[in-house]
Structures are given as C-alpha cells and as structure tokens.
Design an enzyme around this catalytic site. Structure first.
Site, PDB file in Angstrom:
ATOM      1  N   GLU A  25       0.854  -1.196   0.000  1.00 46.51           N
ATOM      2  CA  GLU A  25       0.000   0.000   0.000  1.00 46.51           C
ATOM      3  C   GLU A  25       0.886   1.241   0.000  1.00 46.51           C
ATOM      4  OE1 GLU A  25      -3.106  -0.065  -1.147  1.00 46.51           O
ATOM      5  OE2 GLU A  25      -3.695  -1.397   0.496  1.00 46.51           O
ATOM      6  N   HIS A  26       0.561   2.188  -0.858  1.00 46.46           N
ATOM      7  CA  HIS A  26       1.333   3.427  -1.026  1.00 46.46           C
ATOM      8  C   HIS A  26       2.761   3.140  -1.488  1.00 46.46           C
ATOM      9  CE1 HIS A  26      -1.638   6.362   0.420  1.00 46.46           C
ATOM     10  NE2 HIS A  26      -2.074   5.363   1.163  1.00 46.46           N
ATOM     11  N   ASP A  28       3.107   2.057  -4.849  1.00 40.70           N
ATOM     12  CA  ASP A  28       3.117   2.140  -6.322  1.00 40.70           C
ATOM     13  C   ASP A  28       3.769   3.418  -6.834  1.00 40.70           C
ATOM     14  OD1 ASP A  28       0.872   3.689  -5.583  1.00 40.70           O
ATOM     15  OD2 ASP A  28      -0.465   2.802  -7.102  1.00 40.70           O
ATOM     16  N   GLY A 115     -12.431   2.073  -1.219  1.00 39.85           N
ATOM     17  CA  GLY A 115     -11.028   1.727  -1.463  1.00 39.85           C
ATOM     18  C   GLY A 115     -10.900   0.567  -2.427  1.00 39.85           C
ATOM     19  N   SER A 118     -13.382   2.192  -7.615  1.00 37.85           N
ATOM     20  CA  SER A 118     -14.471   2.407  -8.569  1.00 37.85           C
ATOM     21  C   SER A 118     -14.042   3.447  -9.611  1.00 37.85           C
ATOM     22  CB  SER A 118     -15.741   2.851  -7.856  1.00 37.85           C
ATOM     23  OG  SER A 118     -15.479   3.979  -7.068  1.00 37.85           O
ATOM     24  N   SER A 119     -13.167   4.367  -9.215  1.00 37.21           N
ATOM     25  CA  SER A 119     -12.758   5.400 -10.176  1.00 37.21           C
ATOM     26  C   SER A 119     -11.898   4.813 -11.297  1.00 37.21           C
ATOM     27  CB  SER A 119     -12.038   6.552  -9.468  1.00 37.21           C
ATOM     28  OG  SER A 119     -11.080   6.048  -8.592  1.00 37.21           O
ATOM     29  N   ASP A 163      -4.174   0.761  -9.393  1.00 33.82           N
ATOM     30  CA  ASP A 163      -5.613   0.520  -9.559  1.00 33.82           C
ATOM     31  C   ASP A 163      -5.969   0.286 -11.019  1.00 33.82           C
ATOM     32  OD1 ASP A 163      -5.434   1.218  -6.937  1.00 33.82           O
ATOM     33  OD2 ASP A 163      -6.501   3.117  -7.120  1.00 33.82           O
TER      34      ASP A 163
END
Ligand code: GLA
Length: 372
Positions: A25-26, A28, A115, A118-119, A163
């Site tokens: 997490e964090h 990338d 989280g 969806s975006s 993502d």
C-alpha cells in the site's frame, strides 16, 4: 436497457472491475511492488457513437447526466464522476487520437469510497469503450496511462498505477505481483484452502484524503531526492539512516514504512507461492501496523476492525486497504469462522460507532473486457 431507450441504438458493453490489494500500500508511486487482484464487482458501461453535435454521459445509479462538446473539454469545478470521463477524453485527445461524439451510460456495484477503485474501473471502462468504438488502436498499457493521467489532471489525485493496472489486467483466481517501475506483473494463482478473503467496509468516506494522499507522495519524493535516488524503491533502511538527522521523525517513519512495505510485498508473493497463508497473514497485520503508526493513513474505525480481527485466532491477517482514511479492511479468515465473525464484527462496530459496517465476499476475476 436504459441506453437503448435513450439513444435508440445498440451500444457496445464494457465491464471493468474494481480491485482488492492484498498488500503493498502506497508503494506504487514509489516505483515499488504491489499485490492486487481484479474482483467480480465493477462498472458496466454502454457506449456508442452519437449522431448529434454533443456527447452525453449518464450515471445510471445516480440518475445524473452531463452533456459536453468535444472541442471544449475541461474539468467541471463541482464535478465528481463527470471528471473521470472528461479526463479520459481529454487525455485521449492529448495523444492526438480522434474521438467523435459519443453517448455513454454506466452503472455498477462497487461501493463508493470503499477503497476498491471504482474510479479506476470507470476510467478504464471509458477508455476501453472509446478505443473499441472509434478504432483508436490503443494498447492496454496506453489505456491505463490515459486513465491514470485523467485522475492526475482532472481529479487532482496524483495516484500511482496500481488501480488502473489491476482493473485492466486482472486474471481470474490470481493475484498480480506488479513491479510499478517496469509496469509488468507476474500472476500468482492463489489457493486459499480452508480460508477466504472478506472485506469489511467502515462506510467512512475518505473525502478529505486527496490532499493527504498528495502530501504523502511529495514527502516520499523529497526524501528520495535527498538520498539522491530516483524513488524510495532504490533506497534501503541503511541509506535512510544516513539522513535521519536531516528529516523530521514523522517523515523518517513514512519513508521507512515505504521501504519496509516494498519488502513485505515481495515476501507476501513468496508466501503465496509456498502456500504459506499463515506467513501471508502476519505480513498483512504488519502492513496495517505500518499504515496506522508510521505512514498515518488509517482511521479509528479501520484500526478498530483490525484490532478485533487480531483478537480472533481464526483470522490469519487483516489490514486497511487502498488509500486509507476510511474504506475497507481486507481479512484472511478461516471459512468455518466467517459467519460468527461477521455477526460479532457487525454488532461490535454498531455499538462502538453507532453506524453499520458492510461485509463483502469477492472473487478474483479477469480484467476490463467486452461483454455481450
Ligand atoms: C489509491 C491510489 C493507488 C495507490 C493506493 C495506495 O488507491 O489510487 O495508486 O497508491 O491508493 O496503495
């Protein structure tokens, strides 16, 4: 179907999934490793050419729509979902590809703010659909870069590539160890044996998280430049130690978290390869600990859920997932325990915060694709 009744033509249908992230997490945007998978929840977009001088996009679930002209694309100041679509169109145009007017209707089942990206699913659905409808000859790699840039320039979040990658390239039953420097991944088929993954949504929306996200990114970049390396991916704990006196203790911890999380992610892929779910679970707990205490992107509700998970001997690991400040925890739990854990968690969460949490089961699925 709503598209047909509105526009009187048959559209092309695209499905683009949301994602989970097992660990990493964090990392990338620090050129590190992440370990995500696409899931069976996502966005369906119906898309087709328009024979008018305008383009139109409709959010079916929200019953909202926006009309725009292709020669004057700019972000809407109060735009939510609209800016993801406008951003994708603008980024396609920036690459000198020609899109004509189009109509789009989309809907889906990824909970907002959970989280689960969806975006990215929406961006990918739009770019994938436009690529098909207008024969743009974009590769999947180009498409995810377009999606990512749309988010940077039209939404204002300087996100990494995880993502968009996971949503586009997902493989059924597999987790992808993605090297965010080369943007190439290795798939790991995962056998959960007597265990399964469940997501617990705090239903806390992370609306204030955009600026915190960009802040974290700039802290990482400034420490990398102090260390004279391209990104924290290239730094070791020892390197960081050498500049300890020159940074605040808070920022030191943030950079340390990133370096350690990249290592944990690689270890997690080994644990999956060896079928060692216990080791995987321990890495998940350690990741949460770092996100909570070092990187400081968790919140009370997420910490509460992870603490309860840790107290249950049948949960091998749990951690917050995604950007943070709300959204879901991901939990690796023994199947026979799931039912009672779910009711225990729901009740405890309600008692503690006077609001409900939501619990989801997900299947690891294929990435963005056409559906018929
Ligand atoms: C968000 C961003 C991703 C990634 C995660 C944190 O989901 O969009 O690029 O940085 O947060 O791991």
């Amino acid at each position: 179907m709503s598209f047909k009744s509105r526009f009187e033509t048959d559209p092309l249908l695209v499905f683009s999934p949301g994602r989970i992230n097992l660990i990493g997490e964090h990392t990338d945007y620090n050129d590190g490793f992440v370990f995500p998978a696409a899931v069976d929840k996502g966005i369906v977009a119906a898309i087709g050419k328009s024979h008018t001088l305008k383009s139109q996009a409709c959010a079916f679930d929200k019953n909202e729509s926006v009309e725009f002209s292709l020669n004057d694309i700019k972000p809407l100041s109060r735009g939510g979902w609209q800016n993801y679509i406008l951003g994708v169109v603008a980024e396609i145009q920036n690459r000198s590809r020609i899109v004509d007017n189009f109509n789009l209707v989309f809907g889906g089942d990824i909970p907002d703010g959970a989280g689960m990206s969806s975006s990215a699913a929406l961006e990918n659905a739009v770019v994938y659909g436009l690529n098909e409808v207008f024969g743009l000859s974009l590769s999947k790699h180009e498409m995810i870069l377009i999606s990512q840039k749309a988010e940077h320039n039209y939404v204002g979040v300087k996100c990494g590539i995880m993502d968009q990658y996971a949503s586009m390239f997902g493989v059924e039953n597999n987790v992808l160890l993605l090297d965010c420097r080369t943007v190439k991944s290795k798939s790991f088929e995962i056998d959960f044996k007597d265990y399964e993954l469940i997501l617990i949504n705090t239903n806390v929306k992370h609306s204030l998280s955009d600026s915190a996200y960009n802040d974290r990114r700039s802290v990482c970049e400034s420490i990398a430049s102090m260390l004279n390396v391209k990104s924290l991916r290239d730094a070791t704990e020892y390197d960081l130690e050498t500049i300890k006196d020159g940074v605040t203790p808070e920022n030191y911890q943030k950079a340390l978290y990133v370096i350690q999380e990249i290592e944990r992610t690689v270890k997690a892929s080994k644990a999956v390869e060896e079928g060692n779910l216990k080791a995987l679970g321990e890495l998940l707990f350690a990741s949460h600990n770092g996100l909570q205490n070092q990187y400081k992107v968790s919140c009370e509700e997420l910490d509460f859920l992870v603490t309860l998970a840790k107290l249950n001997g049948h949960v091998l690991g749990a951690r917050m997932m995604g950007g943070g400040f709300g959204g879901c925890t991901i939990n690796l739990i023994e199947k026979t325990e799931t039912k009672s854990f779910k009711s225990f968690i729901s009740e405890s969460y309600k008692n503690r915060f006077n609001k409900v949490c939501s619990i989801y089961h997900v299947k690891l699925s294929n990435g963005t694709r056409l559906i018929h």
